[in-house]
Design a protein around this motif. Structure first.
Motif, mmCIF file in Angstrom:
data_model
loop_
_atom_site.group_PDB
_atom_site.id
_atom_site.type_symbol
_atom_site.label_atom_id
_atom_site.label_comp_id
_atom_site.label_asym_id
_atom_site.label_seq_id
_atom_site.Cartn_x
_atom_site.Cartn_y
_atom_site.Cartn_z
ATOM 1 N N GLY A 1 59.971 62.579 -9.255
ATOM 2 C CA GLY A 1 59.082 63.359 -8.182
ATOM 3 C C GLY A 1 57.964 63.814 -8.731
ATOM 4 O O GLY A 1 57.023 63.859 -7.854
ATOM 5 N N LEU A 2 57.632 64.003 -9.745
ATOM 6 C CA LEU A 2 56.442 64.793 -10.305
ATOM 7 C C LEU A 2 55.352 63.726 -10.278
ATOM 8 O O LEU A 2 54.108 63.957 -10.004
ATOM 9 N N THR A 3 55.895 62.508 -10.580
ATOM 10 C CA THR A 3 54.823 61.310 -10.484
ATOM 11 C C THR A 3 54.403 60.961 -9.159
ATOM 12 O O THR A 3 53.235 60.370 -9.168
ATOM 13 N N LYS A 4 54.912 61.398 -8.252
ATOM 14 C CA LYS A 4 54.463 61.116 -6.682
ATOM 15 C C LYS A 4 53.465 62.012 -6.381
ATOM 16 O O LYS A 4 53.032 62.105 -5.066
ATOM 17 N N TRP A 5 52.992 63.016 -6.856
ATOM 18 C CA TRP A 5 52.137 64.173 -6.305
ATOM 19 C C TRP A 5 50.956 64.380 -7.358
ATOM 20 O O TRP A 5 50.976 64.135 -8.439
ATOM 21 N N ASP A 6 49.665 64.321 -6.658
ATOM 22 C CA ASP A 6 48.509 64.683 -7.279
ATOM 23 C C ASP A 6 47.937 66.114 -7.095
ATOM 24 O O ASP A 6 47.122 66.497 -7.463
ATOM 25 N N GLY A 7 48.796 66.847 -6.160
ATOM 26 C CA GLY A 7 48.456 68.187 -5.825
ATOM 27 C C GLY A 7 49.510 68.744 -4.767
ATOM 28 O O GLY A 7 50.325 67.746 -4.281
ATOM 29 N N PHE A 8 49.219 69.963 -4.128
ATOM 30 C CA PHE A 8 50.340 70.223 -3.102
ATOM 31 C C PHE A 8 50.341 69.338 -1.989
ATOM 32 O O PHE A 8 49.520 69.105 -1.358
ATOM 33 N N LEU A 9 51.344 68.820 -1.806
ATOM 34 C CA LEU A 9 51.574 67.592 -0.646
ATOM 35 C C LEU A 9 50.582 66.619 -0.571
ATOM 36 O O LEU A 9 50.161 66.030 0.516
ATOM 37 N N GLN A 10 49.782 66.549 -1.839
ATOM 38 C CA GLN A 10 49.057 65.441 -1.844
ATOM 39 C C GLN A 10 49.417 64.000 -2.314
ATOM 40 O O GLN A 10 49.745 64.370 -3.773
ATOM 41 N N LEU A 11 49.997 63.002 -1.868
ATOM 42 C CA LEU A 11 50.687 62.231 -2.663
ATOM 43 C C LEU A 11 49.603 61.299 -3.701
ATOM 44 O O LEU A 11 48.396 61.097 -3.324
ATOM 45 N N SER A 12 50.289 60.832 -4.776
ATOM 46 C CA SER A 12 49.412 60.009 -5.918
ATOM 47 C C SER A 12 48.971 58.821 -5.216
ATOM 48 O O SER A 12 49.775 58.273 -4.471
ATOM 49 N N GLY A 13 48.136 58.184 -5.751
ATOM 50 C CA GLY A 13 47.649 56.834 -5.307
ATOM 51 C C GLY A 13 48.753 55.986 -5.801
ATOM 52 O O GLY A 13 48.875 54.841 -4.987
ATOM 53 N N GLY A 14 49.466 55.960 -6.766
ATOM 54 C CA GLY A 14 50.479 55.156 -7.266
ATOM 55 C C GLY A 14 51.581 54.966 -6.465
ATOM 56 O O GLY A 14 52.319 54.259 -5.833
ATOM 57 N N ALA A 15 52.124 56.239 -5.958
ATOM 58 C CA ALA A 15 53.181 56.568 -4.819
ATOM 59 C C ALA A 15 52.704 55.844 -3.496
ATOM 60 O O ALA A 15 53.564 55.048 -2.880
ATOM 61 N N GLU A 16 51.430 55.941 -3.034
ATOM 62 C CA GLU A 16 50.865 55.437 -1.744
ATOM 63 C C GLU A 16 51.051 53.660 -2.004
ATOM 64 O O GLU A 16 51.580 53.136 -0.993
ATOM 65 N N PHE A 17 50.485 53.195 -3.141
ATOM 66 C CA PHE A 17 50.857 51.840 -3.447
ATOM 67 C C PHE A 17 52.021 51.351 -3.481
ATOM 68 O O PHE A 17 52.467 50.312 -2.807
ATOM 69 N N LEU A 18 52.725 51.912 -4.255
ATOM 70 C CA LEU A 18 54.407 51.413 -4.352
ATOM 71 C C LEU A 18 55.114 51.531 -3.090
ATOM 72 O O LEU A 18 55.732 50.412 -2.656
ATOM 73 N N PHE A 19 55.037 52.587 -2.280
ATOM 74 C CA PHE A 19 55.678 52.512 -0.876
ATOM 75 C C PHE A 19 54.833 51.588 0.228
ATOM 76 O O PHE A 19 55.622 51.035 0.973
#
Length: 139
Positions: free
Chosen positions: A25-43
């Motif tokens: 879960g920590l890898t999915k966030w770049d800030g408060f409710l800000q998805l990381s670029g990696g999570a956006e790409f993966l999903f």
């Protein structure tokens, strides 16, 4: 073995199940409710549902990414605290099922143990070393 209280292995299961989900879960966030670029790409582009020998893209991939990211932070915290343990464990059991059809080759090393831990916690609850037990005693 009777000297080991039943609550101790349940606490160990709660911790063991919480850690990999929380770390993910920590890898999915770049800030408060800000998805990381990696999570956006993966999903959005990489993850596919493997069902009956075919691959399908995630429906509503960004909603799935947000949902997974929130669940992977909140549910492990609930597990560690022993608060709503059965609910949290069931949520992680459902997530494990979705992960299994997303990454089917991970069943033996990851998904099967996660499912076994989650199912045990759904059935037995968090034990006496849990906020659930404290809440029950106050009733």
């Amino acid at each position: 073995m009777a000297a080991i209280p039943r609550s101790l292995p349940l606490l160990a299961l709660r911790l063991a199940l919480a850690v990999p989900f929380y770390k993910s879960g920590l890898t999915k966030w770049d800030g408060f409710l800000q998805l990381s670029g990696g999570a956006e790409f993966l999903f959005g582009a990489e993850f596919k549902l493997h069902i009956f020998g075919s691959q399908y893209p995630y429906p509503f991939p960004m909603a799935a990414a947000y949902g997974a990211g929130i669940a992977e932070i909140v549910l492990p915290i609930l597990l560690v605290a022993g608060l709503f343990t059965r609910f949290a464990a069931f949520g992680l059991l459902v997530m494990t099922a979705v992960i299994q059809i997303t990454v089917p080759e991970g069943w033996a090393n990851f998904h099967l143990p996660w499912a076994a831990m989650a199912l045990t916690l759904v059935v037995f609850g968090g034990g006496k070393i849990a906020l659930d037990a404290f809440r029950e005693r106050r009733r």
